[in-house]
Scaffold this motif. Structure first.
Motif, PDB file in Angstrom:
ATOM      1  N   ASP A  24     -34.884  61.693  35.576  1.00 15.80           N
ATOM      2  CA  ASP A  24     -33.929  61.029  36.471  1.00 15.80           C
ATOM      3  C   ASP A  24     -32.630  60.643  35.781  1.00 15.80           C
ATOM      4  N   ALA A  25     -32.464  60.992  34.514  1.00 15.53           N
ATOM      5  CA  ALA A  25     -31.320  60.534  33.724  1.00 15.53           C
ATOM      6  C   ALA A  25     -29.972  60.868  34.367  1.00 15.53           C
ATOM      7  N   GLU A  26     -29.768  62.103  34.770  1.00 15.39           N
ATOM      8  CA  GLU A  26     -28.462  62.512  35.309  1.00 15.39           C
ATOM      9  C   GLU A  26     -28.101  61.726  36.571  1.00 15.39           C
ATOM     10  N   GLU A  27     -29.044  61.682  37.529  1.00 20.97           N
ATOM     11  CA  GLU A  27     -28.732  60.971  38.779  1.00 20.97           C
ATOM     12  C   GLU A  27     -28.573  59.474  38.543  1.00 20.97           C
ATOM     13  N   PHE A  28     -29.491  58.869  37.785  1.00 19.18           N
ATOM     14  CA  PHE A  28     -29.430  57.426  37.553  1.00 19.18           C
ATOM     15  C   PHE A  28     -28.108  57.034  36.904  1.00 19.18           C
ATOM     16  N   THR A  29     -27.712  57.750  35.843  1.00 24.65           N
ATOM     17  CA  THR A  29     -26.490  57.373  35.124  1.00 24.65           C
ATOM     18  C   THR A  29     -25.241  57.625  35.969  1.00 24.65           C
ATOM     19  N   ALA A  30     -25.245  58.677  36.774  1.00 27.69           N
ATOM     20  CA  ALA A  30     -24.112  58.907  37.676  1.00 27.69           C
ATOM     21  C   ALA A  30     -23.983  57.756  38.665  1.00 27.69           C
ATOM     22  N   PHE A  44     -25.749  45.546  33.696  1.00 23.34           N
ATOM     23  CA  PHE A  44     -25.166  46.669  32.970  1.00 23.34           C
ATOM     24  C   PHE A  44     -26.226  47.743  32.721  1.00 23.34           C
ATOM     25  N   PRO A  45     -26.597  48.483  33.775  1.00 24.54           N
ATOM     26  CA  PRO A  45     -27.598  49.544  33.597  1.00 24.54           C
ATOM     27  C   PRO A  45     -27.036  50.676  32.746  1.00 24.54           C
ATOM     28  N   PRO A  46     -27.903  51.478  32.138  1.00 28.64           N
ATOM     29  CA  PRO A  46     -27.434  52.557  31.270  1.00 28.64           C
ATOM     30  C   PRO A  46     -26.556  53.562  32.017  1.00 28.64           C
ATOM     31  N   GLN A  47     -25.461  53.968  31.348  1.00 27.98           N
ATOM     32  CA  GLN A  47     -24.511  54.873  31.983  1.00 27.98           C
ATOM     33  C   GLN A  47     -24.396  56.216  31.278  1.00 27.98           C
ATOM     34  N   THR A  48     -25.175  56.414  30.216  1.00 26.22           N
ATOM     35  CA  THR A  48     -25.214  57.714  29.564  1.00 26.22           C
ATOM     36  C   THR A  48     -26.657  58.205  29.577  1.00 26.22           C
ATOM     37  N   VAL A  49     -26.819  59.513  29.476  1.00 26.45           N
ATOM     38  CA  VAL A  49     -28.164  60.098  29.467  1.00 26.45           C
ATOM     39  C   VAL A  49     -28.973  59.539  28.305  1.00 26.45           C
TER      40      VAL A  49
END
Length: 190
Positions: A24-30, A44-49
């Protein structure tokens, strides 16, 4: 994306709840990047993969944490997330919540529905007795969310958490399994 009920731990009318996955990294960070303005200065959720993968690995592997993605059943998009941190077993059976809606889903009641599903799962299959949410007093949206879910205000903790470069005051809100049973909406737990 098709509404695949088997992919969810629990479902409500509009959202499904599933565990975090490294995929889910790509969608979550986008979604996190799109939601910066909504989240600041509270979250401040993670914004990079790379940051997401480290974050998700903790939620997946640590027995004192678990995380859930709140997904729209109509298209499978991630609408937000709810984590249970600092899980303590034994006589306490408690955890502390962290959560956030993404900007495209904010104000639509999706996180409220997702939180209801998390409560049913936490007080059912996870076997917890109590959940706590620590909220900065000016975060009116977060306070309204837990109030709608049946949490009660238990106290005030000055300089409780270090967030965005400073020690921040927090209100302590909590709910127990018996309180949730009296106030939660309908949910189906797998």
């Amino acid at each position: 994306m098709r509404d695949d009920l088997g992919a969810y731990l629990s479902v409500g009318p509009r959202v499904g709840l599933r565990p975090f996955s490294l995929d889910d990294a790509e969608e979550f960070t986008a979604r996190a990047r799109e939601s910066r303005e909504l989240h600041a200065p509270w979250l401040f959720p993670p914004q990079t993969v790379e940051a997401y993968q480290a974050y998700a690995r903790l939620l997946i592997a640590e027995p004192t944490r678990t995380g859930f993605l709140v997904c729209e059943r109509a298209d499978g998009r991630i609408a937000g997330f709810v984590n249970i941190n600092n899980i303590v077993r034994g006589a306490f059976l408690s955890g502390a919540l962290g959560y956030g809606a993404f900007a495209h889903a904010a104000g639509r009641g999706l996180l409220s529905e997702g939180l209801g599903l998390v409560l049913a799962y936490a007080f059912g299959p996870l076997g917890l007795h109590r959940l706590e949410a620590n909220i900065q007093p000016r975060n009116t949206a977060s306070r309204a969310l837990v109030r709608r879910a049946g949490f009660r205000l238990e106290g005030f903790s000055p300089a409780m958490l270090f967030i965005d470069g400073a020690w921040r005051d927090h209100e302590r809100w909590a709910i127990t399994a018996d309180g949730a049973a009296r106030g939660t909406g309908s949910a189906t737990v797998a």
